[in-house]
Design an enzyme around this catalytic site. Structure first.
Site, PDB file in Angstrom:
ATOM      1  N   ASP A   7      66.553  38.170  18.515  1.00 47.42           N
ATOM      2  CA  ASP A   7      66.888  37.456  19.420  1.00 47.42           C
ATOM      3  C   ASP A   7      67.256  38.616  20.392  1.00 47.42           C
ATOM      4  OD1 ASP A   7      67.032  34.946  21.152  1.00 47.42           O
ATOM      5  OD2 ASP A   7      68.721  34.470  19.671  1.00 47.42           O
ATOM      6  N   GLU A  68      61.429  37.583  20.670  1.00 47.27           N
ATOM      7  CA  GLU A  68      62.059  35.881  21.531  1.00 47.27           C
ATOM      8  C   GLU A  68      61.213  36.692  23.469  1.00 47.27           C
ATOM      9  OE1 GLU A  68      64.758  33.037  21.236  1.00 47.27           O
ATOM     10  OE2 GLU A  68      64.413  32.948  23.425  1.00 47.27           O
ATOM     11  N   ASP A 141      72.544  33.664  16.579  1.00 51.06           N
ATOM     12  CA  ASP A 141      71.480  34.711  17.522  1.00 51.06           C
ATOM     13  C   ASP A 141      71.084  35.720  16.065  1.00 51.06           C
ATOM     14  OD1 ASP A 141      72.831  34.812  20.548  1.00 51.06           O
ATOM     15  OD2 ASP A 141      74.282  34.375  18.768  1.00 51.06           O
TER      16      ASP A 141
END
Lengths: 179, 179
Positions: A7, A68, A141
């Site tokens: 992330d 991501e 996260d």
């Protein structure tokens, strides 16, 4: 299949390593966050992200990386940092020949909760359940990075089937033409 | 002062190396473009940018790097690639301890043409004149990279004076307080 989810972020870059195959219980191999000081200059922050990710790759030797996918619709400042941190992650993977897949936030949410519009708490709850953890990983996260890895493991067979279908179709079409 | 300017991009990353000091004629040391194939995956494109920039740093050993500051107001797709290529450039510099400065496109245009809204042709013409070249460097990304390096050499003394002034002021203030 061992997947390292990222992330991406400069202040906190979530990392989660998950092992398993679609349709079987998954195992969390590791989870954490690479942090860089907000007052450091950008070059040094990127360097710290690189060193952090290299450590994770050295230690856990994943076969795939899931990152991501960044969009630029959101906050301008944040998006630039996110895009730059994701570039560093992809670069580290490419250097080692590890294939990288990008998944959008809604693909990840849909994969682990069934809804592309699930909130952080819901994603955290499902990650906890799917990996049989005692509590949701923190910060968010870190949980998101695990969700990315889970999403990748579950989507991979579909993607492979699609690639095989395309390859077969192409082979047929070529055959048809040369026959 | 030897500066490597980077006009970041994935398809074409402009590189220009300029040597000199403010108020003296400048010398072009090298100029070129690092290209990556649009059909390669993002990880491999970033890797190709890294390898290209590393070669330039190995060959020309600049003391400073000047990179175009990326904004996300423009085209979404382009900006992501630009942000990611600039991250790779900054990472390469940080690894070698080379200080990196970011300059906006209008700062660069204003530095070399006197107007922050100058067009590509005007920037190319001034780069040609200031570096005493036979023709404007092509593609435009290469000329822009040289303009970035020139901008950095010319802005550096002002930035240094400003830093000195701030440092002196801080020293005075501290003295005043402790006296």
């Amino acid at each position: 299949m061992r997947v390292l989810g990222v992330d991406p972020g400069l202040t906190r870059c979530g990392i989660g390593v998950v092992e398993g195959t679609a349709g079987r219980p998954l195992t969390m191999v590791g989870v954490g966050v690479v942090r860089t000081p907000a007052d450091a200059d950008l070059g040094h922050r990127l360097l710290a992200v690189e060193q952090g990710i290299e450590q994770w790759l050295d230690e856990h030797r994943p076969e795939h990386m899931a990152v991501e996918r960044v969009f630029s619709q959101h906050n301008v400042r944040t998006v630039m940092g996110t895009a730059q941190a994701s570039a560093v992650a992809m670069l580290c993977a490419a250097r080692r020949g590890i294939p990288v897949a990008l998944h959008t936030p809604s693909e990840v949410k849909a994969a682990v909760t069934g809804s592309g519009r699930a909130d952080k708490a819901q994603v955290g709850a499902m990650v906890t359940r799917l990996l049989r953890l005692d509590a949701p990983p923190k910060p968010a996260d870190a949980a998101d990075a695990l969700a990315l890895a889970i999403c990748h493991i579950w989507r991979a067979p579909a993607q492979n089937r699609l690639q095989q279908a395309v390859a077969q179709h192409t082979a047929h079409a070529t055959k048809g033409r040369t026959a």
